[in-house]
Scaffold this motif. Structure first.
Motif, PDB file in Angstrom:
ATOM      1  N   SER A  87       0.838  -1.207   0.000  1.00  0.00           N
ATOM      2  CA  SER A  87       0.000   0.000   0.000  1.00  0.00           C
ATOM      3  C   SER A  87       0.868   1.250   0.000  1.00  0.00           C
ATOM      4  O   SER A  87       1.939   1.280   0.602  1.00  0.00           O
ATOM      5  CB  SER A  87      -0.909   0.030   1.232  1.00  0.00           C
ATOM      6  OG  SER A  87      -2.036  -0.789   1.045  1.00  0.00           O
ATOM      7  N   GLY A 124      -3.950  -2.599  -3.192  1.00  0.00           N
ATOM      8  CA  GLY A 124      -4.019  -3.429  -4.395  1.00  0.00           C
ATOM      9  C   GLY A 124      -4.199  -2.560  -5.625  1.00  0.00           C
ATOM     10  O   GLY A 124      -3.377  -1.697  -5.912  1.00  0.00           O
ATOM     11  N   CYS A 125      -5.319  -2.760  -6.340  1.00  0.00           N
ATOM     12  CA  CYS A 125      -5.599  -1.989  -7.560  1.00  0.00           C
ATOM     13  C   CYS A 125      -6.523  -0.805  -7.297  1.00  0.00           C
ATOM     14  O   CYS A 125      -6.947  -0.135  -8.234  1.00  0.00           O
ATOM     15  CB  CYS A 125      -6.255  -2.885  -8.610  1.00  0.00           C
ATOM     16  SG  CYS A 125      -5.314  -4.361  -9.010  1.00  0.00           S
ATOM     17  N   GLU A 185      -1.261  -4.450  -9.181  1.00  0.00           N
ATOM     18  CA  GLU A 185      -1.121  -3.666  -7.954  1.00  0.00           C
ATOM     19  C   GLU A 185      -0.505  -2.294  -8.216  1.00  0.00           C
ATOM     20  O   GLU A 185       0.424  -2.157  -8.997  1.00  0.00           O
ATOM     21  CB  GLU A 185      -0.244  -4.433  -6.958  1.00  0.00           C
ATOM     22  CG  GLU A 185      -0.088  -3.748  -5.624  1.00  0.00           C
ATOM     23  CD  GLU A 185       0.835  -4.515  -4.686  1.00  0.00           C
ATOM     24  OE1 GLU A 185       0.473  -4.671  -3.512  1.00  0.00           O
ATOM     25  OE2 GLU A 185       1.914  -4.956  -5.132  1.00  0.00           O
TER      26      GLU A 185
END
Length: 441
Positions: free
Chosen positions: A328, A344-345, A368
């Motif tokens: 993150s 993540g995305c 990611e």
């Protein structure tokens, strides 16, 4: 006698016919067997070839689908998708003059984008080739005339000078020598002090190195955090900070004498309050605020404008629950009004003053998110993760600025001040309306 001879001849001819028939029959069987074997071989080859061919087709179709999926993201706040890299983009950095965005990818290039083109239909970029290697990290120099990169295979820093040409574009020239190889573990970040006095590199094994601009090692810091997950130089150029396995963020001051000579790296202060390891952090532009995001499922906003030499500790302003994961990233808008957290995305944008969740951006990239940052004017939030770079309007920033100016307007007693604030509110509202009305790419 003649009869016997005829009988013998007949028997001989009959035997010959039988022998010929047997031979022909056997040959037919052999031919049949050969044909069957050939058929089996052909079928085997076809079967072997079939799946491969099918697999190749599937992979080709999948790659086409991936490519299509990568470019199919849309959102009302999406201002632009910068497409030019043929490999995944790993790092982004804005120049301190606000004119350029640098990006690097595993396609052996660094690209320089003009921020004034973000809202245009075409997004041109200049390309610097990274010879015999590729860059995983990129950072502009304070004067915006050079940038440094971290080499994936060379495990070292390489400096590129940006040479302005008559047509206003740049050519790029790599320094004759890379920095010496000193790190023994994967790198997590590099940075250049805005003062131009030092360069920082940090690796996962708790090591932070401080260099001068010529590649001479000035100091080595052991963070004692078991592992480093992130490190950065503060925008003011005075501090270096790191986070990792332990639940605190450690900050050091890199000290220089009046004559500009390096003196020491001194511990400044710690940010203590998380209950688990810290993924990442970010500074506001004046270094008076920091945001941290942790494995404990929260982000925290801190006031770091303290007299740490008098043992004054930074104090916690806010704790807000959020989704986070390994990798993150956190970003704090330069004006300190908006916090962005990647998971993540996905990206979440929060109002820093209230902690309210303002925007959720889902599936921004097909992989990611590897970097996340605001431009120096707090107008845009940019991120990368696949081959595209997403540029978003910072609508929460506009809304927060309008709210702050409306509060100031209520307290304003000077008529000139009131008029100025009303004009600024009108301009900010107009910019917000234009951003929201713009068609998403």
């Amino acid at each position: 006698m003649e009869v016997a001879a005829v009988v013998a001849l007949t028997l001989l001819l009959g035997a010959l016919v039988i022998l010929v028939a047997l031979a022909v029959g056997r040959r037919k069987e052999e031919l049949k067997e050969e044909a069957e074997q050939a058929g089996e071989t052909s079928a085997d080859a076809s079967a072997a070839k079939g799946p491969t061919s099918k697999k190749q087709k599937q992979e080709k179709q999948r790659s086409r689908k991936d490519k299509a999926a990568q470019h199919s993201f849309s959102h009302p706040l999406l201002a632009a998708s910068l497409k030019g890299h043929s490999g995944n983009v790993t790092c982004l950095d804005f120049s301190s003059n606000g004119k350029y965005l640098a990006s690097c990818a595993d396609d052996r290039t660094v690209r320089i984008w003009s921020t004034k083109d973000f809202l245009e239909r075409e997004h041109k970029c200049l390309r610097a080739n990274v010879e015999l290697d590729h860059a995983t990290l990129v950072r502009f120099s304070p004067d915006s005339r050079a940038f440094i990169t971290w080499l994936a295979n060379g495990d070292a820093i390489r400096i590129f000078k940006m040479i302005k040409k008559d047509d206003g574009t740049f050519s790029f020239k790599a320094a004759s020598e890379d920095f010496p190889q000193k790190h023994k573990a994967p790198i997590v970040n590099i940075g250049i002090a805005e003062t131009g006095k030092f360069i920082m590199s940090a690796s996962t094994d708790t090591t932070i190195l401080i260099w001068d601009l010529k590649g001479e090692l000035l100091a080595s810091i052991n963070t004692n955090q078991m592992t480093n997950s992130y490190a950065a130089v503060s925008p003011c150029g005075r501090f270096v900070a790191s986070c990792g396995f332990t639940p605190d963020v450690k900050v050091w001051e890199v000290c220089f004498g009046k004559g500009g000579e390096f003196r020491e790296v001194a511990r400044a202060f710690d940010l203590k309050g998380h209950s688990a390891g810290v993924h990442a952090f970010a500074f506001s532009n004046d270094s008076h605020r920091m945001v941290t995001v942790s494995k404990d499922g929260s982000w925290k906003l801190w006031n770091t404008n303290v007299e740490y030499k008098k043992q004054q500790d930074p104090y916690l302003l806010r704790t807000v629950p959020c989704s986070s994961s390994d990798g993150s990233r956190a970003a704090l808008s330069p004006d300190g009004r908006v916090v962005a957290i990647s998971d993540g995305c996905n990206v979440a944008m929060f109002d820093a003053a209230t902690g309210n969740l303002e925007e959720e951006l889902h599936g921004v990239h097909s992989e990611e998110i590897t970097d996340l940052r605001f431009d120096i004017n707090s107008r845009f939030l940019v991120c990368c993760g696949d081959k595209a770079i997403r540029v978003f309007h910072n609508a929460p920033g506009y809304r927060a600025a309008i709210r702050d100016m409306q509060d100031m307007l209520k307290k304003a007693q000077n008529e000139a001040m009131k008029q100025r604030l009303q004009q600024q509110i009108s301009e900010a509202q107009s910019a917000l309306d234009t951003a929201l009305a713009a068609p998403a790419e």
